[in-house]
Every structure is written in C-alpha cells, then in structure tokens.
Motif scaffolding. Structure first.
Motif, PDB file in Angstrom:
ATOM      1  N   UNK A   1      18.011  74.411 -59.775  1.00  0.00           N
ATOM      2  CA  UNK A   1      18.125  75.443 -58.742  1.00  0.00           C
ATOM      3  C   UNK A   1      16.819  75.637 -57.980  1.00  0.00           C
ATOM      4  N   UNK A   2      15.710  75.040 -58.478  1.00  0.00           N
ATOM      5  CA  UNK A   2      14.423  75.193 -57.794  1.00  0.00           C
ATOM      6  C   UNK A   2      14.418  74.531 -56.423  1.00  0.00           C
ATOM      7  N   UNK A   3      15.447  73.737 -56.102  1.00  0.00           N
ATOM      8  CA  UNK A   3      15.549  73.187 -54.752  1.00  0.00           C
ATOM      9  C   UNK A   3      15.858  74.284 -53.741  1.00  0.00           C
ATOM     10  N   UNK A   4      16.293  75.449 -54.227  1.00  0.00           N
ATOM     11  CA  UNK A   4      16.519  76.616 -53.376  1.00  0.00           C
ATOM     12  C   UNK A   4      15.195  77.337 -53.175  1.00  0.00           C
ATOM     13  N   UNK A   5      14.915  77.744 -51.946  1.00  0.00           N
ATOM     14  CA  UNK A   5      13.613  78.318 -51.603  1.00  0.00           C
ATOM     15  C   UNK A   5      13.331  79.623 -52.342  1.00  0.00           C
ATOM     16  N   UNK A   6      14.364  80.443 -52.588  1.00  0.00           N
ATOM     17  CA  UNK A   6      14.154  81.710 -53.295  1.00  0.00           C
ATOM     18  C   UNK A   6      13.839  81.468 -54.763  1.00  0.00           C
TER      19      UNK A   6
END
Length: 301
Positions: free
Chosen positions: A231-236
């Motif tokens: 999920x770290x591919x998401x900016x938040x």
C-alpha cells in the motif's frame, strides 16, 4: 528533468555505491538519463527512461559478458511510477503505516495521515515515497517538510520500549498477540484522525489477513476501509510510513544519547552484540527500557 526520475536516480546511486561502483559520467538522453559506472578497469552504462504511461525502465548497455553487469542486475530496482497499482479513486482519504515492528531495539510507531488531491503535487515534489526506499537523511528531510506543511494531518502513536513491553504483556494476558495490538493502535490513530478529517476512505498497509481493524473503525465511522499489501505505493500511506520512520529514528537517537550505546536497527547479530553490551552495563532486567523483550533475540543475549 522529471522529479520522479531524479529521485529514482538518487536512490539508484546509493545502491550502486554499496556495490563498489563509481559514477564516471552522467548525462541526459532522450526521455531519460544515462549513467556510466566504473570499477577497476571495467566500465558499464545504464540508461534510465521515464514516461507518464510506463513509468521508469532500465537498459544495461555494454557487452553481455561485462563483469560489472551482475553488480547492476543484483540491485533491487523498485520503480515508484505511473504503473504502480492505484488502490482507489478517493479525493480525501487516510493512509496508515507503522515503523519498528521488526526492530529489536526502539519503539513501535504507528502513523495515520490524511491526504487530499490538492496535496499530492507537494508531497511528490518533496520526494514522498515508501520509507524503505529512503535513507535516514532523506527520511529526516522529507518528514520535516511534510510535517511543517501538514503537521495536523498526521496522528502518531509512539510506544517506547517500556510502554510497548507493558502493553504487549497486557495483550498476552488476554490471549492476544502483536498483530492484535497493532490492530488496536492503527484503529485508535485512524479514528482520532477521522474526527478531525472526515474522509471517503482509509487505506492501510496490510500487516495481517482477516483482522478486526475494519470492524474497529466502522464501529465509529461510516467509511470505506481497505487493507492492501504494498500500500506504500499510495501517497498517503507513503507519507505515513515516512513520518512513522522519522519518529522511530528520533526515539532511537534519544535512547543512544541516554545510554551511550549505538543500538543497531533490525534483529541481526550486531543487535545481539549491542544488547550484550547493554546488559553488561545495566543488567538484563533493564533491557525492557530499550528493546522489545518478547523477540527471540532476547533469549540469545
């Protein structure tokens, strides 16, 4: 020059340096950059390309038998780019991640971060990405930029070793384990942030399948909840991971200054040696002040 490409090149140079490669030449080429490395009498070029559609790609030049080729190939090149999976289409959302779970020394830190679409450009400009792709200096620099601009958007829970060990013991008495403690921590941070920033959804870097985190959040808030690997591919989530790591590093600095010992990260042999040094000076009964004592590492000290 594209900022994503420049950030990726900076990350790549750190990794090639660790392989003993020296940067001989750097130049722009159509749609990217060429880096030329040398080691001894050998030279090898690496072309790096970027496009909005395909993201970052690499082509190793030179002869197929070049002895430096295996050094380039063994570097784990991770692209943070347009091809990364998009988990949602929310305009306002919360990402949540943690730091310190696998480290014998130091705290466990949970961070939840509220993000809006109009913040994304700034976060990308500051180099926000999965914290595992950044060295400590980059973590400090990026976290401070994010916190200076959006400090109120972050909810951080820091469990220093003494509090961590006490809370973990309480959970074990209830027949619960570490992941259930982390579920409670993430849920607490997210729910506190949702009180200030109503959101379309919550994205959490998955640390366990089939936990009760979604249920915990939905008891208080009507919001979509996703738990995803990578999920770290998401900016938040990436911002949350950087802020969490920043607070982990800050706490490690405090511990080092207080006890006069360099506490390595992770759970390696060097960690055991540092733990033995600590025990020799302060006693094993005080190891709970600096380390997570339920780790198997504790029994090896």
């Amino acid at each position: 020059m594209n900022q994503k490409l420049l950030s990726h090149v900076a990350e790549l140079l750190e990794k090639t340096k660790k392989q003993g490669l020296t940067l001989l030449e750097e130049k722009e080429i159509p749609y990217g950059m060429q880096l030329v490395f040398e080691k001894g009498e050998q030279i090898i070029p690496l072309n790096i390309y970027y496009s909005e559609k395909k993201g970052i790609s690499h082509i190793i030049g030179g002869n197929k038998t070049n002895p430096l080729r295996p050094l380039i190939e063994k570097i784990k090149i991770i692209s943070i780019d347009a091809s990364a999976p998009k988990h949602h289409n929310w305009k306002e959302w919360i990402g949540s991640d943690e730091s310190g779970k696998g480290d014998f020394f130091g705290p466990l830190v949970i961070c939840s971060f509220f993000c809006r679409d109009d913040m994304v450009a700034n976060l990308q400009k500051w180099g926000v990405r999965d914290s595992k792709l950044l060295n400590d200096d980059a973590i400090y620099k990026t976290a401070k930029q994010v916190l200076q601009a959006y400090g109120s958007h972050a909810k951080v829970i820091i469990l220093k070793p003494d509090k961590y060990n006490a809370l973990y013991a309480d959970f074990r008495k209830q027949g619960k384990k570490l992941n259930e403690m982390m579920t409670w921590m993430h849920g607490t941070a997210i729910c506190e942030l949702l009180k200030k920033y109503p959101s379309e959804g919550v994205l959490i870097d998955q640390f366990q399948k089939n936990n009760n985190l979604s249920k915990q959040i939905k008891k208080e808030h009507q919001v979509a909840v996703m738990e995803r690997t990578h999920a770290e591919s998401d900016i938040a989530v990436a911002a949350a991971s950087i802020i969490a790591r920043y607070h982990f590093l800050e706490t490690m600095t405090v511990l080092r200054r207080k006890y006069g010992i360099e506490f390595p990260k992770g759970a390696s042999h060097g960690v055991i040696e540092a733990a033995r040094e600590y025990v020799a000076r302060f006693g094993k009964d005080r190891l709970c002040e600096v380390a997570k004592v339920h780790f198997v590492t504790f029994d090896k000290v």
